[in-house]
Design a protein around this motif. Structure first.
Motif, short mmCIF file in Angstrom:
data_model
loop_
_atom_site.label_atom_id
_atom_site.label_comp_id
_atom_site.label_asym_id
_atom_site.label_seq_id
_atom_site.Cartn_x
_atom_site.Cartn_y
_atom_site.Cartn_z
N LEU A 201 0.81 -1.22 0.00
CA LEU A 201 0.00 0.00 0.00
C LEU A 201 0.85 1.27 0.00
O LEU A 201 0.66 2.16 -0.83
N SER A 202 1.79 1.37 0.95
CA SER A 202 2.45 2.65 1.19
C SER A 202 3.30 3.16 0.02
O SER A 202 3.18 4.33 -0.36
N PRO A 203 4.16 2.32 -0.61
CA PRO A 203 4.93 2.86 -1.74
C PRO A 203 4.05 3.24 -2.92
O PRO A 203 4.35 4.18 -3.66
N ASN B 283 1.64 7.42 -6.40
CA ASN B 283 0.43 8.00 -7.01
C ASN B 283 0.20 9.44 -6.56
O ASN B 283 -0.11 10.31 -7.38
N VAL B 284 0.34 9.69 -5.26
CA VAL B 284 0.14 11.05 -4.76
C VAL B 284 1.19 12.00 -5.33
O VAL B 284 0.89 13.13 -5.72
N SER B 285 2.44 11.52 -5.37
CA SER B 285 3.53 12.35 -5.91
C SER B 285 3.25 12.72 -7.37
O SER B 285 3.50 13.87 -7.79
N SER B 286 2.73 11.77 -8.14
CA SER B 286 2.42 12.03 -9.56
C SER B 286 1.31 13.07 -9.70
O SER B 286 1.33 13.90 -10.60
N LEU B 287 0.34 13.01 -8.80
CA LEU B 287 -0.80 13.94 -8.86
C LEU B 287 -0.39 15.38 -8.56
O LEU B 287 -1.06 16.33 -8.99
N ILE C 44 5.53 15.42 -0.89
CA ILE C 44 4.10 15.40 -0.57
C ILE C 44 3.61 13.96 -0.46
O ILE C 44 2.82 13.62 0.43
N GLY C 45 4.09 13.11 -1.35
CA GLY C 45 3.71 11.70 -1.30
C GLY C 45 4.12 11.05 0.01
O GLY C 45 3.35 10.30 0.62
N LEU C 46 5.34 11.37 0.49
CA LEU C 46 5.82 10.82 1.76
C LEU C 46 5.06 11.40 2.95
O LEU C 46 4.85 10.73 3.96
N LEU C 47 4.64 12.67 2.81
CA LEU C 47 3.89 13.30 3.90
C LEU C 47 2.54 12.62 4.11
O LEU C 47 2.08 12.47 5.25
#
Length: 408
Positions: A349-351, A356-360, A367-370
């Motif tokens: 799930l986490s990676p 996906n969030v980083s791409s958005l 931001i993805g790691l946050l």
């Protein structure tokens, strides 16, 4: 004759090093495969997905067939498949018109072996008559960290001396380790974890509320560890502006080093420490590290946060297994299989969420790691619940004793 359980311990150490090779060797060759075979990055992304999905499937069924077939046969099969699968990386890509097909077949084979190691390694050690089980378990899992460092440093050194075009020879060298370890597992003493007490069984296990808290703990442990370990190299490359080779050495290696140190130190001093409190402190440290990595505008501070996070997550996985053994002592192999499954779910799930969030948000890795900081936060909350339950249970024990003393 007195049984030599140190031989069992060494066999499991090598088993966890083998798992580190299975997970970390192939990603070092992604660019090589792209240049040599013309495999697209999209196709290459199938490799980690297929690996973890296969391991997920194995974890799902391992508790059923390992109890019926026996620990020894299954763990020997794990080393055999791991060795054969890694060796086939040097052969199968040339046998198919599309090399990715051959690579994925090899990945599936050694992923089955890796899944069996993950499920059986911990209960095999738990069943051995060691005095400090939590400490031994922590040191056992530290060998995954040393294996990760070894495969990255060893492979980088090999490529520097002999050239990356000779990667097939290195694959055969890494494959020799699990194949040699077959003898250790075939001859070392192996006990069943539920040897003296009847196992709860899967149905009773699933009806136990504390077991589901353990599942949440494992999901969050796996997610907290894998999210940053999988993206450590990319984070270092983007934040420090270094090459891929330096990114691999500085990012994942530093993370693995500090994670290994954490597990080793806890293994040595665990008898003097409260496991739940130690994990709670590490959980809070992990939250702080994720904030430092995500919000710091100074690259070197982000690198320090990444490395320190390795120390913070170090005892989470083995610690969750040890807590589960104490809370559900009759959980048997099924419990360890479900816990490994939960850890894999967190690891899948986490990676994915980070990517996906980083791409958005325009490939903003911070931001993805946050976003995935939610996992160590939930872990802290779960540990607080366990600590409150522990205090409540102690209070219930102490109060009747006080009443009895007053009556006397």
């Amino acid at each position: 004759m007195k049984k030599n359980y140190k031989k069992t311990l060494i066999a499991c150490y090598i088993g966890f090093i083998t798992q580190a090779i299975s997970i970390n060797f192939l990603p070092l060759l992604f660019i090589t495969f792209n240049n040599t075979y013309g495999i697209s990055l999209k196709e290459l992304s199938l490799i980690p997905f297929v690996f973890f999905f296969t391991q997920f499937i194995v974890d799902s069924f391992a508790s059923i067939f390992s109890d019926k077939i026996g620990y020894r046969k299954c763990i020997v099969v794990s080393q055999t498949l791991s060795g054969i699968g890694i060796a086939l990386l040097a052969i199968l890509p040339e046998l198919f018109s599309n090399p990715i097909v051959g690579i994925l077949i090899a990945v599936i084979i050694y992923a089955i072996g890796s899944g069996l190691i993950e499920v059986l390694g911990s209960p095999i050690i738990e069943a051995c008559p060691f005095e400090n089980k939590a400490g031994v378990m922590s040191i056992l899992h530290s060998f995954y960290c040393w294996g990760t460092m070894g495969v990255i440093l060893g492979s980088t050194l090999f490529f520097y001396i002999f050239g990356i075009q000779n990667w097939k020879i290195l694959a055969l060298i890494w494959a020799a380790l699990p194949l040699l370890n077959i003898y250790n597992f075939a001859t070392c003493p192996i006990e069943k974890i539920d040897n003296n007490e009847k196992s709860m069984g899967i149905k009773n296990l699933l009806k136990t509320p504390i077991f589901w808290l353990m599942i949440v703990l494992m999901v969050c442990s796996g997610a907290s560890e894998i999210a940053i370990s999988q993206w450590a190299s990319a984070f270092v490359e983007s934040s420090l502006g270094v090459s891929k080779a330096i990114g691999d050495l500085v990012g994942p290696c530093l993370f693995a080093f500090f994670m290994g140190i954490s597990r080793f130190l806890y293994g040595k001093f665990s008898e003097k420490m409260d496991l739940t409190i130690s994990m709670l402190i590490c959980g809070l440290m992990c939250v702080g590290c994720y904030l430092l990595v995500s919000l710091s505008s100074i690259p070197i501070l982000g690198l320090i946060g990444c490395a320190t996070c390795g120390f913070a997550v170090g005892i989470m996985w083995p610690g969750s297994l040890s807590i589960s053994s104490k809370k559900c002592p009759n959980g048997g192999t099924a419990m360890f299989a479900f816990l490994a499954l939960a850890g894999d779910i967190g690891g899948m799930l986490s990676p994915t969420i980070v990517g996906n969030v980083s791409s958005l948000v325009g490939d903003n890795l911070k931001i993805g790691l946050l976003v995935v900081i939610v996992f160590p936060i939930i872990l802290v909350i779960t540990l607080l619940v366990l600590q409150l339950k522990k205090k409540k249970a102690l209070k219930e024990i102490v109060e009747p004793e006080n009443l009895n003393e007053e009556r006397t």
